[in-house]
Design a protein around this motif. Structure first.
Motif, PDB file in Angstrom:
ATOM      1  N   VAL A  80      50.383  94.511  72.511  1.00  0.00           N
ATOM      2  CA  VAL A  80      51.280  95.504  73.102  1.00  0.00           C
ATOM      3  C   VAL A  80      52.142  94.807  74.144  1.00  0.00           C
ATOM      4  O   VAL A  80      51.623  94.087  74.998  1.00  0.00           O
ATOM      5  CB  VAL A  80      50.493  96.656  73.765  1.00  0.00           C
ATOM      6  CG1 VAL A  80      51.438  97.617  74.470  1.00  0.00           C
ATOM      7  CG2 VAL A  80      49.644  97.383  72.737  1.00  0.00           C
ATOM      8  N   TYR A  81      53.439  95.018  74.050  1.00  0.00           N
ATOM      9  CA  TYR A  81      54.384  94.558  75.069  1.00  0.00           C
ATOM     10  C   TYR A  81      54.834  95.801  75.803  1.00  0.00           C
ATOM     11  O   TYR A  81      55.304  96.759  75.172  1.00  0.00           O
ATOM     12  CB  TYR A  81      55.580  93.853  74.434  1.00  0.00           C
ATOM     13  CG  TYR A  81      55.230  92.513  73.854  1.00  0.00           C
ATOM     14  CD1 TYR A  81      55.507  91.347  74.565  1.00  0.00           C
ATOM     15  CD2 TYR A  81      54.602  92.407  72.618  1.00  0.00           C
ATOM     16  CE1 TYR A  81      55.175  90.110  74.038  1.00  0.00           C
ATOM     17  CE2 TYR A  81      54.263  91.181  72.079  1.00  0.00           C
ATOM     18  CZ  TYR A  81      54.552  90.034  72.809  1.00  0.00           C
ATOM     19  OH  TYR A  81      54.219  88.812  72.297  1.00  0.00           O
ATOM     20  N   HIS A  94      54.669  84.415  69.212  1.00  0.00           N
ATOM     21  CA  HIS A  94      55.492  85.623  69.115  1.00  0.00           C
ATOM     22  C   HIS A  94      56.823  85.483  69.859  1.00  0.00           C
ATOM     23  O   HIS A  94      56.955  84.695  70.785  1.00  0.00           O
ATOM     24  CB  HIS A  94      54.738  86.823  69.684  1.00  0.00           C
ATOM     25  CG  HIS A  94      53.661  87.326  68.778  1.00  0.00           C
ATOM     26  ND1 HIS A  94      52.956  88.458  69.037  1.00  0.00           N
ATOM     27  CD2 HIS A  94      53.158  86.861  67.614  1.00  0.00           C
ATOM     28  CE1 HIS A  94      52.075  88.676  68.089  1.00  0.00           C
ATOM     29  NE2 HIS A  94      52.179  87.704  67.215  1.00  0.00           N
ATOM     30  N   ALA A  95      57.764  86.307  69.459  1.00  0.00           N
ATOM     31  CA  ALA A  95      59.089  86.368  70.095  1.00  0.00           C
ATOM     32  C   ALA A  95      58.982  87.236  71.343  1.00  0.00           C
ATOM     33  O   ALA A  95      59.449  88.369  71.380  1.00  0.00           O
ATOM     34  CB  ALA A  95      60.114  86.931  69.111  1.00  0.00           C
ATOM     35  N   HIS A  96      58.339  86.703  72.371  1.00  0.00           N
ATOM     36  CA  HIS A  96      58.015  87.473  73.573  1.00  0.00           C
ATOM     37  C   HIS A  96      59.234  88.140  74.197  1.00  0.00           C
ATOM     38  O   HIS A  96      59.189  89.330  74.527  1.00  0.00           O
ATOM     39  CB  HIS A  96      57.327  86.583  74.615  1.00  0.00           C
ATOM     40  CG  HIS A  96      56.086  85.935  74.112  1.00  0.00           C
ATOM     41  ND1 HIS A  96      54.976  86.656  73.749  1.00  0.00           N
ATOM     42  CD2 HIS A  96      55.786  84.638  73.894  1.00  0.00           C
ATOM     43  CE1 HIS A  96      54.031  85.826  73.332  1.00  0.00           C
ATOM     44  NE2 HIS A  96      54.500  84.602  73.401  1.00  0.00           N
ATOM     45  N   GLU A  97      60.313  87.408  74.373  1.00  0.00           N
ATOM     46  CA  GLU A  97      61.496  87.981  75.018  1.00  0.00           C
ATOM     47  C   GLU A  97      62.065  89.136  74.210  1.00  0.00           C
ATOM     48  O   GLU A  97      62.428  90.171  74.774  1.00  0.00           O
ATOM     49  CB  GLU A  97      62.561  86.907  75.249  1.00  0.00           C
ATOM     50  CG  GLU A  97      62.215  85.976  76.379  1.00  0.00           C
ATOM     51  CD  GLU A  97      63.359  85.053  76.751  1.00  0.00           C
ATOM     52  OE1 GLU A  97      64.528  85.400  76.467  1.00  0.00           O
ATOM     53  OE2 GLU A  97      63.090  83.999  77.334  1.00  0.00           O
ATOM     54  N   SER A  98      62.132  88.983  72.919  1.00  0.00           N
ATOM     55  CA  SER A  98      62.663  90.040  72.061  1.00  0.00           C
ATOM     56  C   SER A  98      61.812  91.303  72.156  1.00  0.00           C
ATOM     57  O   SER A  98      62.332  92.417  72.293  1.00  0.00           O
ATOM     58  CB  SER A  98      62.717  89.547  70.612  1.00  0.00           C
ATOM     59  OG  SER A  98      63.108  90.592  69.754  1.00  0.00           O
ATOM     60  N   HIS A  99      60.502  91.151  72.097  1.00  0.00           N
ATOM     61  CA  HIS A  99      59.600  92.308  72.178  1.00  0.00           C
ATOM     62  C   HIS A  99      59.682  92.966  73.549  1.00  0.00           C
ATOM     63  O   HIS A  99      59.703  94.197  73.654  1.00  0.00           O
ATOM     64  CB  HIS A  99      58.166  91.898  71.866  1.00  0.00           C
ATOM     65  CG  HIS A  99      57.988  91.305  70.508  1.00  0.00           C
ATOM     66  ND1 HIS A  99      58.655  91.764  69.383  1.00  0.00           N
ATOM     67  CD2 HIS A  99      57.223  90.276  70.078  1.00  0.00           C
ATOM     68  CE1 HIS A  99      58.296  91.050  68.329  1.00  0.00           C
ATOM     69  NE2 HIS A  99      57.431  90.136  68.733  1.00  0.00           N
ATOM     70  N   HIS A 108      52.471  93.483  65.376  1.00  0.00           N
ATOM     71  CA  HIS A 108      51.505  92.882  64.457  1.00  0.00           C
ATOM     72  C   HIS A 108      52.218  91.768  63.708  1.00  0.00           C
ATOM     73  O   HIS A 108      53.300  92.004  63.136  1.00  0.00           O
ATOM     74  CB  HIS A 108      50.966  93.931  63.477  1.00  0.00           C
ATOM     75  CG  HIS A 108      49.946  93.397  62.541  1.00  0.00           C
ATOM     76  ND1 HIS A 108      50.222  93.172  61.216  1.00  0.00           N
ATOM     77  CD2 HIS A 108      48.662  93.039  62.737  1.00  0.00           C
ATOM     78  CE1 HIS A 108      49.143  92.696  60.625  1.00  0.00           C
ATOM     79  NE2 HIS A 108      48.179  92.603  61.531  1.00  0.00           N
ATOM     80  N   GLU A 109      51.651  90.579  63.741  1.00  0.00           N
ATOM     81  CA  GLU A 109      52.246  89.406  63.096  1.00  0.00           C
ATOM     82  C   GLU A 109      53.704  89.224  63.515  1.00  0.00           C
ATOM     83  O   GLU A 109      54.577  88.981  62.678  1.00  0.00           O
ATOM     84  CB  GLU A 109      52.086  89.491  61.578  1.00  0.00           C
ATOM     85  CG  GLU A 109      50.638  89.443  61.143  1.00  0.00           C
ATOM     86  CD  GLU A 109      50.439  89.514  59.639  1.00  0.00           C
ATOM     87  OE1 GLU A 109      51.437  89.713  58.897  1.00  0.00           O
ATOM     88  OE2 GLU A 109      49.286  89.368  59.216  1.00  0.00           O
ATOM     89  N   ASP A 110      53.951  89.391  64.808  1.00  0.00           N
ATOM     90  CA  ASP A 110      55.258  89.179  65.436  1.00  0.00           C
ATOM     91  C   ASP A 110      56.314  90.183  64.994  1.00  0.00           C
ATOM     92  O   ASP A 110      57.505  89.957  65.144  1.00  0.00           O
ATOM     93  CB  ASP A 110      55.751  87.747  65.218  1.00  0.00           C
ATOM     94  CG  ASP A 110      56.766  87.316  66.276  1.00  0.00           C
ATOM     95  OD1 ASP A 110      56.754  87.892  67.388  1.00  0.00           O
ATOM     96  OD2 ASP A 110      57.581  86.424  65.984  1.00  0.00           O
ATOM     97  N   THR A 111      55.884  91.327  64.459  1.00  0.00           N
ATOM     98  CA  THR A 111      56.795  92.392  64.046  1.00  0.00           C
ATOM     99  C   THR A 111      56.424  93.672  64.770  1.00  0.00           C
ATOM    100  O   THR A 111      55.250  94.056  64.793  1.00  0.00           O
ATOM    101  CB  THR A 111      56.701  92.616  62.519  1.00  0.00           C
ATOM    102  OG1 THR A 111      57.065  91.398  61.855  1.00  0.00           O
ATOM    103  CG2 THR A 111      57.614  93.733  62.059  1.00  0.00           C
TER     104      THR A 111
END
Length: 154
Positions: A83-84, A9-14, A39-42
């Motif tokens: 959840v971020y 996943h795009a951790h920083e973006s989330h 969900h699914e990196d979105t």
């Protein structure tokens, strides 16, 4: 059911989105807490703290995401979600998230750090409540998350 690939996943973006929601909450007069459900990196849902402005002690972002997800998605789908959140979930939120059964929870600022900011005693760690249900990861991007709390008048 395929195992979710949370590590991709795009951790920083989330997390940046969760931080922006926390800042918006503080600007609105609520405590600086923000969370996104992925969900699914979105990002599929986003919430910020509204305890003061909604006059509802239950309106923490993580708990509200758990509530919405339980209404909209089945348990298998929720197990593939993460959840971020800008701040480690409190015991109330972690319990709601355990009921929802999210696959992963990623936080920036830990509950012991929040206790230091607020002058309160540390609470039960979310990892204890979510043990066996969700993979709990944190703190991540801690310096940036702490800056949000340093700027808030706890």
């Amino acid at each position: 059911m395929a195992t979710p690939q949370f590590d991709d996943h795009a951790h920083e973006s989330h997390m940046h989105e969760a931080f922006q929601l926390a800042r918006e909450a503080a600007t609105r007069g609520d405590e600086p807490l923000g969370s996104v459900l992925v969900h699914e990196d979105t990002v599929i849902l986003a919430e910020s703290n509204r305890v003061r402005t909604q006059n509802d002690i239950r309106y923490h972002p993580e708990l509200h995401l758990a509530y919405l997800a339980c209404r909209e998605y089945d348990p298998d789908e929720r197990a593939r979600m993460g959840v971020y959140t800008s701040t480690e979930p409190c015991p109330m939120c972690a319990s709601g998230m355990a009921t929802a059964g999210f696959g992963r929870v990623v936080y920036s600022v830990g509950s012991e750090e929040i206790a230091a900011f607020t002058g309160t005693e540390p609470t039960v760690r979310s990892s204890e409540i979510l043990d066996g249900v969700s993979d709990v990861v944190g703190p991540v991007m801690n310096d940036e998350g702490r800056q949000i709390h340093k700027g808030y008048d706890w």
